[in-house]
Design an enzyme around this catalytic site. Structure first.
Site, PDB file in Angstrom:
ATOM      1  CE  LYS A 194      -3.600   2.160   2.549  1.00 42.01           C
ATOM      2  NZ  LYS A 194      -5.255   2.607   3.864  1.00 42.01           N
ATOM      3  CE  LYS A 247      -6.348   1.882  -1.131  1.00 40.09           C
ATOM      4  NZ  LYS A 247      -7.319   2.235   0.343  1.00 40.09           N
TER       5      LYS A 247
END
Length: 327
Positions: A194, A247
């Protein structure tokens, strides 16, 4: 002219193009994010995310049935509490917003697969993803809180938990507690990779989760880094993650491919709010054909190596797959 090799032979008509297609998609691999908030009879549009809404718990079944009718079989729930405190206690409260949403969802739409975001930023008064020690997030002090949040979700009906906080060793902490409490078969989808990204802007408005001070660069990843993604991935695999997420998605297709090449676990990609908002804005201005861009960008994510796609366009994509436009 005698040409022995003619790649165009396999592109001459729709049937042969579909037959020889390398990247294939199925609606069962789509996950639709849904925001749930306190209150009653609420369905309010998110200004920066046209056609996306915040739902009160009593209105959640409407969102779930709409998704199911479109062919989406899985959703990810994000909670928006009315009150926040220093320790994010609403995140693990028995009557918390997500806990109540899960119970309603299981009752009203039992066929839907329910995944929950496990984090603290929506619930803390300071907006950071963990417990503070002065002006920094204390990694080790945060771990038991995250594990208890995950456990409270599973007890309330979550089929899978997805920790997004980016604390070191939180997968191990969550896995250990779930196993100890008898939930050995509940999978963990780790936001392992992330990045600290400007693409999260609309989400932070939607969930009210912007940090009150500073930023999240001390725990989310630097977008300059590639090898670090593999390090984070392998650590979470070792700690017991069942699915690894990357992500954002569109600016990180290279990372999706790197991760997919490195591990045998399924790889998920989250096409985040900023990606959605950019497509919406460009389409509204008439610069692009929205449906075509939805299909092309989603295909690029799967082609890069994703097995699962979390997207605000999940309902549209499920219909396109059903109609044979993509997939």
């Amino acid at each position: 002219m005698e040409l022995l090799k003619r790649p165009r032979r396999l592109r001459t008509n729709p049937l042969i193009r579909t037959m020889t297609r390398e990247t294939r998609m199925d609606a069962s691999s789509l996950i639709y994010p849904i925001f749930v908030k306190e209150g009653n009879h609420i369905k309010e549009e998110i200004p920066s995310m046209e056609n996306q809404y915040r739902y009160s718990v009593d209105m959640l079944p409407e969102a779930l049935h709409e998704a199911a009718d479109a062919g989406v079989k899985s959703v990810m729930l994000f909670g928006i509490p009315d009150s926040k405190d220093e320790f994010g206690s609403g995140a693990y409260a028995e009557d918390g917003i997500i806990q109540r949403a899960l119970r309603i969802a299981k009752k009203e739409c039992p066929e839907m697969y329910l995944i929950t975001d496990v984090c603290m930023c929506e619930y803390t008064s300071h907006g950071h993803c963990g417990i503070l020690n002065g002006d920094r997030v204390d990694n080790d002090a945060t771990l038991p809180y995250l594990a208890n949040i995950a456990l409270s979700h599973v007890v309330s009906g979550a089929d899978m938990v997805a920790p997004s906080d980016m604390m070191d060793e939180r997968i191990k902490e969550i896995r250990t507690l779930l196993d100890k409490k008898g939930y050995k078969d509940t999978p963990i989808m780790s936001y392992a990779v992330k990045y600290s990204s400007a693409f999260y802007g609309p989400f932070r408005e939607a969930a009210g989760s912007a940090p009150a001070f500073g930023d999240r660069k001390s725990y989310q990843m630097d977008y300059h880094n590639r090898k670090e993604a593999l390090k984070e991935t392998l650590l979470d695999v070792e700690e017991g993650a069942d699915i690894i997420m990357v992500k954002p998605a569109l600016s990180y297709l290279d990372i999706i491919r790197e991760v997919a090449n490195e591990i045998t676990l399924p790889v998920a990609a989250y096409s985040v709010s900023g990606e959605y908002a950019m497509i919406k804005a460009a389409a509204k201005c008439g610069y692009v054909d929205e449906d075509s861009i939805i299909c092309e960008t989603a295909t690029s994510i799967y082609r890069a190596g994703a097995d699962i796609l979390i997207t605000y366009y999940a309902k549209e994509l499920a219909k396109f797959i059903k109609d044979g436009r993509i997939g």
